[in-house]
Design a protein around this motif. Structure first.
Motif, PDB file in Angstrom:
ATOM      1  N   MET A 211       0.860  -1.181   0.000  1.00  0.00           N
ATOM      2  CA  MET A 211       0.000   0.000   0.000  1.00  0.00           C
ATOM      3  C   MET A 211       0.891   1.224   0.000  1.00  0.00           C
ATOM      4  O   MET A 211       1.858   1.303   0.767  1.00  0.00           O
ATOM      5  CB  MET A 211      -0.892   0.022   1.244  1.00  0.00           C
ATOM      6  N   VAL A 212       0.567   2.191  -0.875  1.00  0.00           N
ATOM      7  CA  VAL A 212       1.356   3.415  -1.009  1.00  0.00           C
ATOM      8  C   VAL A 212       0.430   4.610  -0.813  1.00  0.00           C
ATOM      9  O   VAL A 212      -0.615   4.714  -1.464  1.00  0.00           O
ATOM     10  CB  VAL A 212       2.033   3.500  -2.402  1.00  0.00           C
ATOM     11  N   TRP A 213       0.810   5.514   0.102  1.00  0.00           N
ATOM     12  CA  TRP A 213       0.066   6.765   0.290  1.00  0.00           C
ATOM     13  C   TRP A 213       0.317   7.658  -0.920  1.00  0.00           C
ATOM     14  O   TRP A 213       1.457   7.797  -1.372  1.00  0.00           O
ATOM     15  CB  TRP A 213       0.525   7.492   1.549  1.00  0.00           C
ATOM     16  N   LEU A 214      -0.736   8.276  -1.439  1.00  0.00           N
ATOM     17  CA  LEU A 214      -0.590   9.117  -2.628  1.00  0.00           C
ATOM     18  C   LEU A 214      -0.060  10.507  -2.307  1.00  0.00           C
ATOM     19  O   LEU A 214       0.539  11.142  -3.164  1.00  0.00           O
ATOM     20  CB  LEU A 214      -1.918   9.208  -3.385  1.00  0.00           C
ATOM     21  N   HIS A 215      -0.245  11.001  -1.079  1.00  0.00           N
ATOM     22  CA  HIS A 215       0.190  12.365  -0.774  1.00  0.00           C
ATOM     23  C   HIS A 215       1.705  12.485  -0.685  1.00  0.00           C
ATOM     24  O   HIS A 215       2.265  13.502  -1.080  1.00  0.00           O
ATOM     25  CB  HIS A 215      -0.489  12.901   0.495  1.00  0.00           C
ATOM     26  N   ASP A 216       2.391  11.474  -0.161  1.00  0.00           N
ATOM     27  CA  ASP A 216       3.851  11.587  -0.030  1.00  0.00           C
ATOM     28  C   ASP A 216       4.606  10.395  -0.611  1.00  0.00           C
ATOM     29  O   ASP A 216       5.830  10.315  -0.493  1.00  0.00           O
ATOM     30  CB  ASP A 216       4.244  11.793   1.428  1.00  0.00           C
ATOM     31  N   LEU A 217       3.867   9.474  -1.238  1.00  0.00           N
ATOM     32  CA  LEU A 217       4.455   8.304  -1.906  1.00  0.00           C
ATOM     33  C   LEU A 217       5.222   7.397  -0.952  1.00  0.00           C
ATOM     34  O   LEU A 217       6.118   6.665  -1.365  1.00  0.00           O
ATOM     35  CB  LEU A 217       5.345   8.733  -3.080  1.00  0.00           C
ATOM     36  N   SER A 218       4.856   7.410   0.319  1.00  0.00           N
ATOM     37  CA  SER A 218       5.504   6.503   1.267  1.00  0.00           C
ATOM     38  C   SER A 218       4.790   5.150   1.238  1.00  0.00           C
ATOM     39  O   SER A 218       3.602   5.053   0.939  1.00  0.00           O
ATOM     40  CB  SER A 218       5.490   7.087   2.679  1.00  0.00           C
ATOM     41  N   VAL A 219       5.536   4.106   1.528  1.00  0.00           N
ATOM     42  CA  VAL A 219       4.989   2.750   1.566  1.00  0.00           C
ATOM     43  C   VAL A 219       4.422   2.518   2.962  1.00  0.00           C
ATOM     44  O   VAL A 219       5.148   2.559   3.953  1.00  0.00           O
ATOM     45  CB  VAL A 219       6.076   1.711   1.228  1.00  0.00           C
ATOM     46  N   ALA A 220       3.121   2.292   3.020  1.00  0.00           N
ATOM     47  CA  ALA A 220       2.448   2.101   4.306  1.00  0.00           C
ATOM     48  C   ALA A 220       2.427   0.633   4.723  1.00  0.00           C
ATOM     49  O   ALA A 220       2.377   0.327   5.909  1.00  0.00           O
ATOM     50  CB  ALA A 220       1.012   2.634   4.225  1.00  0.00           C
ATOM     51  N   SER A 221       2.467  -0.254   3.755  1.00  0.00           N
ATOM     52  CA  SER A 221       2.386  -1.682   4.041  1.00  0.00           C
ATOM     53  C   SER A 221       3.094  -2.430   2.922  1.00  0.00           C
ATOM     54  O   SER A 221       3.012  -2.047   1.761  1.00  0.00           O
ATOM     55  CB  SER A 221       0.916  -2.097   4.108  1.00  0.00           C
ATOM     56  N   ASN A 222       3.779  -3.499   3.289  1.00  0.00           N
ATOM     57  CA  ASN A 222       4.449  -4.331   2.302  1.00  0.00           C
ATOM     58  C   ASN A 222       4.389  -5.784   2.744  1.00  0.00           C
ATOM     59  O   ASN A 222       4.776  -6.107   3.855  1.00  0.00           O
ATOM     60  CB  ASN A 222       5.909  -3.899   2.129  1.00  0.00           C
ATOM     61  N   ARG A 223       3.894  -6.622   1.881  1.00  0.00           N
ATOM     62  CA  ARG A 223       3.887  -8.066   2.127  1.00  0.00           C
ATOM     63  C   ARG A 223       4.530  -8.761   0.940  1.00  0.00           C
ATOM     64  O   ARG A 223       3.873  -9.023  -0.068  1.00  0.00           O
ATOM     65  CB  ARG A 223       2.458  -8.579   2.327  1.00  0.00           C
ATOM     66  N   GLY A 224       5.833  -8.992   1.044  1.00  0.00           N
ATOM     67  CA  GLY A 224       6.503  -9.833   0.075  1.00  0.00           C
ATOM     68  C   GLY A 224       7.378  -9.171  -0.969  1.00  0.00           C
ATOM     69  O   GLY A 224       8.160  -9.845  -1.619  1.00  0.00           O
ATOM     70  N   TYR A 225       7.245  -7.867  -1.174  1.00  0.00           N
ATOM     71  CA  TYR A 225       8.069  -7.210  -2.182  1.00  0.00           C
ATOM     72  C   TYR A 225       9.479  -6.952  -1.658  1.00  0.00           C
ATOM     73  O   TYR A 225       9.656  -6.538  -0.510  1.00  0.00           O
ATOM     74  CB  TYR A 225       7.475  -5.862  -2.606  1.00  0.00           C
ATOM     75  N   ALA A 226      10.469  -7.156  -2.518  1.00  0.00           N
ATOM     76  CA  ALA A 226      11.854  -6.797  -2.200  1.00  0.00           C
ATOM     77  C   ALA A 226      12.005  -5.284  -2.336  1.00  0.00           C
ATOM     78  O   ALA A 226      11.197  -4.614  -2.985  1.00  0.00           O
ATOM     79  CB  ALA A 226      12.807  -7.507  -3.151  1.00  0.00           C
ATOM     80  N   GLU A 227      13.045  -4.739  -1.736  1.00  0.00           N
ATOM     81  CA  GLU A 227      13.249  -3.284  -1.736  1.00  0.00           C
ATOM     82  C   GLU A 227      13.289  -2.701  -3.144  1.00  0.00           C
ATOM     83  O   GLU A 227      12.692  -1.659  -3.410  1.00  0.00           O
ATOM     84  CB  GLU A 227      14.534  -2.943  -0.984  1.00  0.00           C
ATOM     85  N   GLU A 228      13.977  -3.353  -4.070  1.00  0.00           N
ATOM     86  CA  GLU A 228      14.063  -2.819  -5.437  1.00  0.00           C
ATOM     87  C   GLU A 228      12.706  -2.853  -6.134  1.00  0.00           C
ATOM     88  O   GLU A 228      12.391  -1.971  -6.938  1.00  0.00           O
ATOM     89  CB  GLU A 228      15.127  -3.537  -6.268  1.00  0.00           C
ATOM     90  N   GLU A 229      11.872  -3.844  -5.797  1.00  0.00           N
ATOM     91  CA  GLU A 229      10.524  -3.885  -6.358  1.00  0.00           C
ATOM     92  C   GLU A 229       9.682  -2.734  -5.812  1.00  0.00           C
ATOM     93  O   GLU A 229       8.910  -2.113  -6.563  1.00  0.00           O
ATOM     94  CB  GLU A 229       9.851  -5.221  -6.028  1.00  0.00           C
ATOM     95  N   LEU A 230       9.832  -2.434  -4.528  1.00  0.00           N
ATOM     96  CA  LEU A 230       9.102  -1.304  -3.934  1.00  0.00           C
ATOM     97  C   LEU A 230       9.514   0.012  -4.579  1.00  0.00           C
ATOM     98  O   LEU A 230       8.665   0.870  -4.837  1.00  0.00           O
ATOM     99  CB  LEU A 230       9.332  -1.239  -2.428  1.00  0.00           C
ATOM    100  N   HIS A 231      10.791   0.183  -4.853  1.00  0.00           N
ATOM    101  CA  HIS A 231      11.244   1.410  -5.525  1.00  0.00           C
ATOM    102  C   HIS A 231      10.576   1.551  -6.891  1.00  0.00           C
ATOM    103  O   HIS A 231      10.132   2.649  -7.260  1.00  0.00           O
ATOM    104  CB  HIS A 231      12.761   1.432  -5.662  1.00  0.00           C
ATOM    105  N   ALA A 232      10.479   0.462  -7.631  1.00  0.00           N
ATOM    106  CA  ALA A 232       9.825   0.492  -8.944  1.00  0.00           C
ATOM    107  C   ALA A 232       8.341   0.809  -8.798  1.00  0.00           C
ATOM    108  O   ALA A 232       7.770   1.571  -9.596  1.00  0.00           O
ATOM    109  CB  ALA A 232      10.029  -0.838  -9.663  1.00  0.00           C
ATOM    110  N   ILE A 233       7.697   0.243  -7.782  1.00  0.00           N
ATOM    111  CA  ILE A 233       6.275   0.514  -7.536  1.00  0.00           C
ATOM    112  C   ILE A 233       6.064   1.985  -7.223  1.00  0.00           C
ATOM    113  O   ILE A 233       5.170   2.633  -7.770  1.00  0.00           O
ATOM    114  CB  ILE A 233       5.747  -0.382  -6.397  1.00  0.00           C
ATOM    115  N   VAL A 234       6.890   2.539  -6.345  1.00  0.00           N
ATOM    116  CA  VAL A 234       6.747   3.957  -5.978  1.00  0.00           C
ATOM    117  C   VAL A 234       6.974   4.844  -7.198  1.00  0.00           C
ATOM    118  O   VAL A 234       6.269   5.838  -7.386  1.00  0.00           O
ATOM    119  CB  VAL A 234       7.679   4.318  -4.800  1.00  0.00           C
TER     120      VAL A 234
END
Length: 87
Positions: A41-64
């Motif tokens: 889950m990513v907050w739209l106001h500041d693009l912070s990751v609020a929740s992560n289940r299973g994604y690696a850090e580099e995948e989260l960067h791509a998602i953001v």
């Protein structure tokens, strides 16, 4: 935890599906991303990751990055769905 039904996909990027849950309109705008059994889950106001289940850090960067690129579209969809004035 039982989650409310997800709305139809807002968009896709590769195997990732971007969506929000209809029952959370009282929360700040955010988007869920799901792919290959992972969810974040990513907050739209500041693009912070609020929740992560299973994604690696580099995948989260791509998602953001993808959420950042589509933030205006995602915010419009959020406000239209919950009947809020589009800013």
């Amino acid at each position: 935890t039982v989650r409310p039904r997800a709305d139809a996909s807002l968009s896709r990027a590769g195997s990732s599906r971007f969506f929000f849950y209809s029952a959370v309109g009282d929360m700040a705008p955010h988007v869920w991303v799901h792919a290959d059994g992972h969810e974040a889950m990513v907050w739209l106001h500041d693009l912070s990751v609020a929740s992560n289940r299973g994604y690696a850090e580099e995948e989260l960067h791509a998602i953001v990055r993808t959420v950042s690129d589509r933030r205006d579209q995602l915010l419009r969809a959020w406000h239209e769905h919950f009947g809020l004035r589009v800013v």
